[in-house]
Design a protein around this motif. Structure first.
Motif, PDB file in Angstrom:
ATOM      1  N   PHE A  41      72.614  62.032   4.444  1.00 54.38           N
ATOM      2  CA  PHE A  41      71.862  60.768   4.400  1.00 54.38           C
ATOM      3  C   PHE A  41      71.846  60.153   2.998  1.00 54.38           C
ATOM      4  O   PHE A  41      71.696  58.934   2.844  1.00 54.38           O
ATOM      5  N   LYS A  44      74.919  58.139   2.880  1.00 55.29           N
ATOM      6  CA  LYS A  44      74.716  56.859   3.545  1.00 55.29           C
ATOM      7  C   LYS A  44      74.018  55.870   2.597  1.00 55.29           C
ATOM      8  O   LYS A  44      74.336  54.664   2.572  1.00 55.29           O
ATOM      9  N   HIS A  84      67.854  54.565   7.670  1.00 54.07           N
ATOM     10  CA  HIS A  84      68.819  55.609   8.033  1.00 54.07           C
ATOM     11  C   HIS A  84      69.572  56.111   6.799  1.00 54.07           C
ATOM     12  O   HIS A  84      70.765  56.397   6.856  1.00 54.07           O
TER      13      HIS A  84
END
Length: 409
Positions: A41, A44, A84
């Protein structure tokens, strides 16, 4: 449980991201260790950072439209708001807000720039319309026509205005061009008519010039050719395709006549120069008669010269006065000798001269006697008056005696 400053993973594999509003679920990770979940993550998040950085660069260095930029910001903002990713999401929101402000400022700048361009285009088109309307009244057909065509090209290169303003200006611009075209068309139609009239007139002049070309009536024909030339000049120009041919035929006819006249004059001049030579010989022969000593012989000799003179004919105009003057001098001398001879041989004239002389002599003698008596008597005033009158009569007597001598005694 694994965690870092911006996120953690619980025992169930749920990944959380820390925000100003508290923790938000970033996602779930069941494929490996908690460290691997956070790393995934965090990558990301790094991807969002890269995308935002690229968008910032595009906004700053390219002509990306405000619409496309706003769409890209909206897409990134959705991803940030979805949580996210693990990282400082608020920092990303701040950067996106700054981008939004930058795009809005850029939109306003472009709007102002577009408004300025529109105003400049309006002014430019109004100037084009004004110039076109001035040119519509011009009679510099070629220069004005070329300039109007250039104005059209300039118009096409300018931005469009709003429909109403653009249509109004174009209507005036088009009307000016049409007005000029109509005037030019009318002008050249009139010019064509004038040139056709000039062509017909010059055809008549050519026909007359050709008819006169064989004339040998040099003076009147040459004068008529001069008149025809004046008519030619005042007739105006015919159409270009006819003018040169008409002039060639007109000039050719004149050349035929004037060449013939030149040849005739050349022959005449040669003959007159020969005549001058012969008359110079006769003038010299006549001048040998001077001074007149034998009137009868001189008269006969001069008559012979005069008869031969008349048979010779004309001499060049510039030599005529001089050569004729030489002969006239001899003729006057003979005439004067004849007058003197006539006076000497005229009894009545001689008698009148003798009578006048006698009368004057008697008057002189009488005045001399009277003056002498007055002087002797001591009457000086009377004597002076008589002597003055005597002097006048004596002068008249002397003139009378000279006249009497011309009669031979």
């Amino acid at each position: 449980m694994s965690s870092d400053p911006w996120g953690r993973v619980d025992d169930a594999g749920t990944v959380y991201v820390r925000t100003a509003d508290g923790e938000k679920v970033a996602g779930s990770w069941q494929a490996g260790s908690p460290e691997e979940a956070l790393a995934y993550f965090e990558r990301k998040y790094d991807g969002l950072v890269v995308e935002i950085s690229l968008l910032e660069r595009r906004v700053k260095t390219t002509d990306l439209s405000a619409k496309d930029a706003a769409a890209a910001i909206g897409h990134l903002r959705e991803q940030v708001d979805a949580h996210h990713a693990v990282g400082d999401l608020e920092a990303l929101r701040v950067r996106l807000d700054a981008l939004t402000q930058s795009i809005e400022e850029r939109r306003e700048e472009r709007k102002a720039h577009k408004a300025k361009q529109s105003e400049e285009a309006r002014q430019a088109k109004e100037e084009l319309v004004s110039e076109a309307e001035e040119l519509a009244a011009s009679e510099q057909w070629r220069a004005a026509g070329e300039r109007l065509r250039a104005l059209v090209d300039i118009w096409k290169g300018l931005p469009r205005l709003d429909r109403k303003a653009d249509d109004e200006l174009w209507h005036r611009f088009s009307h000016a061009r049409s007005a000029f075209s109509k005037r030019r068309k009318a002008h050249f139609a009139q010019l064509d008519a004038q040139r056709e009239e000039a062509r017909q007139h010059k055809e008549k002049l050519v026909a007359e010039a050709q008819a006169l070309s064989e004339s040998r009536d040099w003076g009147p024909t040459a004068a008529r050719y001069r008149d025809l030339m004046q008519e030619w000049k005042s007739a105006g120009r015919a159409q270009r395709e006819h003018e040169e041919d008409l002039w060639s035929r007109f000039r050719g006819a004149q050349d035929v006549f004037f060449q013939a006249r030149s040849a005739a004059f050349s022959e005449r001049d040669s003959e007159q120069r020969e005549n001058l030579t012969r008359k110079e010989e006769l003038a010299a022969e006549a001048e040998k008669l001077l001074p007149i000593t034998d009137l009868k012989a001189a008269r006969a000799a001069f008559r012979s010269v005069n008869e031969r003179w008349d048979a010779i004919g004309h001499v060049p105009r510039d030599a005529r006065a001089k050569i004729e003057g030489r002969v006239h001098t001899v003729e006057r001398a003979i005439q004067e000798a004849e007058e003197a001879e006539w006076r000497r041989s005229n009894p009545e004239a001689r008698a009148r001269a003798a009578g006048l002389t006698g009368q004057l002599q008697d008057a002189v003698d009488k005045l001399r006697e009277q003056a002498g008596k007055a002087r002797a008597a001591g009457n000086t005033a009377k004597a002076d008056k008589l002597e003055k009158e005597l002097a006048g009569r004596q002068a008249l007597l002397e003139q009378a005696l000279k006249g009497l001598e011309e009669f031979g005694g």
